[in-house]
Design an enzyme around this catalytic site. Structure first.
Site, PDB file in Angstrom:
ATOM      1  N   SER A  13       1.008  -1.141  -0.086  1.00 54.90           N
ATOM      2  CA  SER A  13       0.197   0.072  -0.030  1.00 54.90           C
ATOM      3  C   SER A  13       0.926   1.131   0.208  1.00 54.90           C
ATOM      4  O   SER A  13       0.523   2.128  -0.522  1.00 54.90           O
ATOM      5  CB  SER A  13      -1.070   0.001   1.108  1.00 54.90           C
ATOM      6  OG  SER A  13      -0.403   0.325   2.325  1.00 54.90           O
ATOM      7  N   ASN A  14       1.975   1.271   0.651  1.00 50.89           N
ATOM      8  CA  ASN A  14       2.996   2.454   0.660  1.00 50.89           C
ATOM      9  C   ASN A  14       3.440   2.468  -0.648  1.00 50.89           C
ATOM     10  O   ASN A  14       3.598   3.766  -1.483  1.00 50.89           O
ATOM     11  CB  ASN A  14       3.875   2.265   1.579  1.00 50.89           C
ATOM     12  CG  ASN A  14       3.480   2.683   2.977  1.00 50.89           C
ATOM     13  OD1 ASN A  14       3.433   3.954   3.274  1.00 50.89           O
ATOM     14  ND2 ASN A  14       3.479   1.872   3.875  1.00 50.89           N
ATOM     15  N   ARG A  95      13.259  -7.136   5.628  1.00 51.38           N
ATOM     16  CA  ARG A  95      14.207  -7.966   5.893  1.00 51.38           C
ATOM     17  C   ARG A  95      15.335  -7.294   6.248  1.00 51.38           C
ATOM     18  O   ARG A  95      15.551  -5.818   6.112  1.00 51.38           O
ATOM     19  CB  ARG A  95      14.991  -8.575   4.471  1.00 51.38           C
ATOM     20  CG  ARG A  95      14.177  -9.404   3.679  1.00 51.38           C
ATOM     21  CD  ARG A  95      14.064 -10.623   4.153  1.00 51.38           C
ATOM     22  NE  ARG A  95      15.355 -11.478   4.416  1.00 51.38           N
ATOM     23  CZ  ARG A  95      15.877 -12.482   5.461  1.00 51.38           C
ATOM     24  NH1 ARG A  95      14.683 -13.084   5.977  1.00 51.38           N
ATOM     25  NH2 ARG A  95      16.749 -13.019   5.040  1.00 51.38           N
ATOM     26  N   LEU A  97      19.092  -5.836   6.613  1.00 54.50           N
ATOM     27  CA  LEU A  97      19.995  -5.580   5.638  1.00 54.50           C
ATOM     28  C   LEU A  97      21.375  -5.517   6.076  1.00 54.50           C
ATOM     29  O   LEU A  97      21.701  -5.004   7.397  1.00 54.50           O
ATOM     30  CB  LEU A  97      19.901  -4.474   4.636  1.00 54.50           C
ATOM     31  CG  LEU A  97      18.381  -4.316   3.877  1.00 54.50           C
ATOM     32  CD1 LEU A  97      17.965  -2.886   3.633  1.00 54.50           C
ATOM     33  CD2 LEU A  97      18.544  -5.301   2.776  1.00 54.50           C
ATOM     34  N   ASN A 111      13.631   4.326   4.631  1.00 54.44           N
ATOM     35  CA  ASN A 111      12.728   3.258   5.167  1.00 54.44           C
ATOM     36  C   ASN A 111      11.539   3.874   5.951  1.00 54.44           C
ATOM     37  O   ASN A 111      11.626   4.976   6.405  1.00 54.44           O
ATOM     38  CB  ASN A 111      13.253   2.410   6.264  1.00 54.44           C
ATOM     39  CG  ASN A 111      12.474   1.299   6.657  1.00 54.44           C
ATOM     40  OD1 ASN A 111      11.575   0.346   5.935  1.00 54.44           O
ATOM     41  ND2 ASN A 111      12.508   1.068   8.168  1.00 54.44           N
ATOM     42  N   HIS A 113       8.900   3.277   8.985  1.00 54.74           N
ATOM     43  CA  HIS A 113       8.761   2.262   9.912  1.00 54.74           C
ATOM     44  C   HIS A 113       7.500   2.673  10.914  1.00 54.74           C
ATOM     45  O   HIS A 113       7.303   3.991  11.085  1.00 54.74           O
ATOM     46  CB  HIS A 113       9.887   2.478  11.092  1.00 54.74           C
ATOM     47  CG  HIS A 113       9.636   1.652  12.131  1.00 54.74           C
ATOM     48  ND1 HIS A 113       9.743   0.462  12.278  1.00 54.74           N
ATOM     49  CD2 HIS A 113       9.294   1.868  13.477  1.00 54.74           C
ATOM     50  CE1 HIS A 113       9.630  -0.294  13.324  1.00 54.74           C
ATOM     51  NE2 HIS A 113       9.462   0.672  14.086  1.00 54.74           N
ATOM     52  N   ASP A 146      23.172   1.015  10.137  1.00 53.22           N
ATOM     53  CA  ASP A 146      23.424  -0.704  10.377  1.00 53.22           C
ATOM     54  C   ASP A 146      22.720  -0.736  11.599  1.00 53.22           C
ATOM     55  O   ASP A 146      22.867  -1.938  11.990  1.00 53.22           O
ATOM     56  CB  ASP A 146      24.796  -0.957  10.240  1.00 53.22           C
ATOM     57  CG  ASP A 146      25.642  -0.091  10.811  1.00 53.22           C
ATOM     58  OD1 ASP A 146      25.153   0.738  11.650  1.00 53.22           O
ATOM     59  OD2 ASP A 146      26.683  -0.074  10.557  1.00 53.22           O
ATOM     60  N   ASP A 149      16.104   0.225  12.585  1.00 53.53           N
ATOM     61  CA  ASP A 149      15.267   1.251  12.647  1.00 53.53           C
ATOM     62  C   ASP A 149      16.043   2.342  13.270  1.00 53.53           C
ATOM     63  O   ASP A 149      15.337   3.236  14.448  1.00 53.53           O
ATOM     64  CB  ASP A 149      14.139   0.643  13.602  1.00 53.53           C
ATOM     65  CG  ASP A 149      13.383  -0.379  12.826  1.00 53.53           C
ATOM     66  OD1 ASP A 149      13.227  -0.206  11.571  1.00 53.53           O
ATOM     67  OD2 ASP A 149      12.908  -1.237  13.457  1.00 53.53           O
ATOM     68  N   GLU A 178       1.004   7.267   6.712  1.00 51.95           N
ATOM     69  CA  GLU A 178       2.309   6.645   6.089  1.00 51.95           C
ATOM     70  C   GLU A 178       2.037   6.976   4.505  1.00 51.95           C
ATOM     71  O   GLU A 178       3.064   7.432   4.057  1.00 51.95           O
ATOM     72  CB  GLU A 178       2.315   5.040   6.267  1.00 51.95           C
ATOM     73  CG  GLU A 178       2.803   4.827   7.617  1.00 51.95           C
ATOM     74  CD  GLU A 178       2.971   3.104   7.807  1.00 51.95           C
ATOM     75  OE1 GLU A 178       3.453   2.533   6.877  1.00 51.95           O
ATOM     76  OE2 GLU A 178       2.576   2.341   8.542  1.00 51.95           O
TER      77      GLU A 178
HETATM   78  C1  GAR Z   1       3.853  -0.420   6.771  1.00 53.68           C
HETATM   79  O1  GAR Z   1       2.919  -0.100   7.838  1.00 53.68           O
HETATM   80  C2  GAR Z   1       5.315  -0.290   7.007  1.00 53.68           C
HETATM   81  O2  GAR Z   1       5.435   1.002   7.910  1.00 53.68           O
HETATM   82  C3  GAR Z   1       5.757  -1.476   7.686  1.00 53.68           C
HETATM   83  O3  GAR Z   1       5.023  -2.281   7.146  1.00 53.68           O
HETATM   84  C4  GAR Z   1       3.895  -1.954   6.376  1.00 53.68           C
HETATM   85  C5  GAR Z   1       3.935  -2.301   5.058  1.00 53.68           C
HETATM   86  O4  GAR Z   1       2.729  -2.194   4.506  1.00 53.68           O
HETATM   87  N1  GAR Z   1       7.359  -1.432   7.672  1.00 53.68           N
HETATM   88  C6  GAR Z   1       7.868  -2.079   8.640  1.00 53.68           C
HETATM   89  O5  GAR Z   1       7.302  -2.550   9.707  1.00 53.68           O
HETATM   90  C7  GAR Z   1       9.182  -2.094   8.494  1.00 53.68           C
HETATM   91  N2  GAR Z   1       9.984  -2.597   9.601  1.00 53.68           N
HETATM   92  P1  GAR Z   1       2.551  -2.253   2.958  1.00 53.68           P
HETATM   93  O6  GAR Z   1       2.965  -3.404   2.278  1.00 53.68           O
HETATM   94  O7  GAR Z   1       1.085  -1.943   2.798  1.00 53.68           O
HETATM   95  O8  GAR Z   1       3.211  -0.738   2.291  1.00 53.68           O
END
Ligand code: GAR
Length: 215
Positions: A13-14, A95, A97, A111, A113, A146, A149, A178
């Site tokens: 979705s992002n 993942r 990295l 990224n 988060h 590295d 988050d 987001e």
């Molecule tokens: C989102 O909420 C993003 O912030 C999170 O995964 C979701 C992906 O949703 N990311 C993490 O947790 C990274 N550690 P999406 O596939 O619908 O964009």
């Protein structure tokens, strides 16, 4: 033309939010930037169909085919570099990295988060927020370092935590923000309004308050 490669693991979705923003006439004219490829570490990621629907090249590099993180990351880097990416966006890429990978893309790897970092790194961020009883929660876009988050924060979006919230209702509220926050950050990076300089975010031609999405 700034070339963007998005990495995903799932729903996408992002990614969809970035693609919609990027294809808007306004963005095309003001910011010559394009998502040139979407790479997933999972073949079943729903986001792959979203990319294809936008005419964006997709590639699957399954991490399960590699015996080491180094091997997977090397294949990933090769795929990204084949697209001569200016910016690599982790849009729900789940993942960890390697240090070498992160160093290779320093300053052009971001990224999103789903928490107001440094609170609640890792997984199950909405559950963590509810358990902690915070009244404000949100999402963070940061340069990847590295430390998981732990990279330099670019921008954050805040939402209230309401009485009676479940993980699902809270996640949905955060996700809505987001979808505003991440495309903006991608755009600002492409425009050169934001850069990583000496371990800090340098902002140019951008009102400082833009980096804090409140309400
Ligand atoms: C989102 O909420 C993003 O912030 C999170 O995964 C979701 C992906 O949703 N990311 C993490 O947790 C990274 N550690 P999406 O596939 O619908 O964009």
């Amino acid at each position: 033309m700034k070339r963007i490669v998005c990495l995903i693991s799932g729903r996408g979705s992002n990614l969809a939010a970035i693609l919609q923003a990027a294809s808007a006439e306004r963005w095309r004219v003001a910011v010559p930037a394009e998502v040139v490829a979407v790479i997933s570490n999972r073949a079943d990621a729903a986001g792959l169909a979203i990319a294809a629907a936008h005419g964006v090249a997709t590639q699957v590099i399954e991490h399960t085919r590699f015996s080491s993180r180094e091997g997977f990351d090397a294949a990933l880097a090769e795929a990204i570099d084949a697209h001569t990416a200016d910016l690599v966006v982790l849009a729900g890429f789940m993942r960890v990295l390697t240090r070498a990978f992160v160093a290779r893309y320093q300053g052009r790897l971001i990224n999103i988060h789903p928490s107001l970092l440094p609170a609640f790194p890792g997984l199950a961020t909405h559950r963590q927020a509810l358990a902690a009883g915070v009244r404000v929660h949100g999402a963070t876009v940061h340069f990847v370092s590295d430390v998981i988050d732990g990279g330099v924060i670019i921008a954050q979006a805040a939402v209230p935590v309401l009485p009676g919230d479940s993980e699902e209702t809270l996640a949905a509220r955060v996700l809505g923000r987001e979808h505003v926050l991440l495309p903006r950050c991608v755009r600002w990076l492409c425009e050169g309004r934001i850069a990583l300089v000496d371990g800090r975010v340098q902002v140019r031609d951008l009102p400082g308050e833009s980096l804090a999405l409140l309400g």
